[in-house]
Design a protein around this motif. Structure first.
Motif, PDB file in Angstrom:
ATOM      1  N   GLU A  36     106.019 133.703   5.711  1.00  0.00           N
ATOM      2  CA  GLU A  36     105.293 133.528   4.455  1.00  0.00           C
ATOM      3  C   GLU A  36     104.037 134.398   4.354  1.00  0.00           C
ATOM      4  O   GLU A  36     103.530 134.637   3.275  1.00  0.00           O
ATOM      5  CB  GLU A  36     104.887 132.059   4.262  1.00  0.00           C
ATOM      6  CG  GLU A  36     106.064 131.103   4.130  1.00  0.00           C
ATOM      7  CD  GLU A  36     106.724 130.761   5.475  1.00  0.00           C
ATOM      8  OE1 GLU A  36     106.108 130.970   6.545  1.00  0.00           O
ATOM      9  OE2 GLU A  36     107.876 130.299   5.446  1.00  0.00           O
ATOM     10  N   VAL A  77     107.910 139.035   0.883  1.00  0.00           N
ATOM     11  CA  VAL A  77     108.261 137.626   1.022  1.00  0.00           C
ATOM     12  C   VAL A  77     109.123 137.218  -0.168  1.00  0.00           C
ATOM     13  O   VAL A  77     108.740 137.409  -1.321  1.00  0.00           O
ATOM     14  CB  VAL A  77     106.995 136.742   1.097  1.00  0.00           C
ATOM     15  CG1 VAL A  77     107.369 135.271   1.152  1.00  0.00           C
ATOM     16  CG2 VAL A  77     106.158 137.136   2.297  1.00  0.00           C
ATOM     17  N   ARG A  82     113.789 130.578   3.287  1.00  0.00           N
ATOM     18  CA  ARG A  82     112.987 129.614   4.051  1.00  0.00           C
ATOM     19  C   ARG A  82     113.439 129.610   5.476  1.00  0.00           C
ATOM     20  O   ARG A  82     114.486 129.649   5.849  1.00  0.00           O
ATOM     21  CB  ARG A  82     113.121 128.209   3.470  1.00  0.00           C
ATOM     22  CG  ARG A  82     112.657 128.147   2.057  1.00  0.00           C
ATOM     23  CD  ARG A  82     111.176 127.775   2.016  1.00  0.00           C
ATOM     24  NE  ARG A  82     110.742 127.734   0.637  1.00  0.00           N
ATOM     25  CZ  ARG A  82     109.649 128.330   0.202  1.00  0.00           C
ATOM     26  NH1 ARG A  82     108.889 129.004   1.017  1.00  0.00           N
ATOM     27  NH2 ARG A  82     109.298 128.239  -1.040  1.00  0.00           N
TER      28      ARG A  82
END
Length: 82
Positions: A36, A77, A82
């Motif tokens: 992230e 990103v 995830r």
């Protein structure tokens, strides 16, 4: 002809020493910081002659004998990853 070896530290992970090959080699390393953040630093250590480390995209390191280089890296990103 390439001689010697290199290893890369990415975050908490350090690769084993890789002997330089006569041709291209490919390997995968983890992101050097949490995904992230979009940025981090790789530490490249080498004891090599005529070795080249190419990063995708856009950076090429030519190794003199016995060196350590810190390489800032960035990535895009994707909020769907995830």
């Amino acid at each position: 002809q390439s001689q010697g070896q290199v290893r890369i530290t990415s975050g908490a992970y350090t690769t084993p020493w890789f002997p330089l090959a006569k041709g291209p080699m490919a390997f995968t390393i983890p992101y050097p910081a949490p995904y992230e953040t979009g940025k981090g630093v790789l530490k490249v250590e080498g004891n090599a002659e005529h070795g080249v480390l190419s990063l995708t995209p856009g950076m090429e390191l030519n190794f003199p004998s016995a060196t350590t280089v810190s390489v800032p890296v960035v990535w895009t990103v994707n909020p769907n990853c995830r």
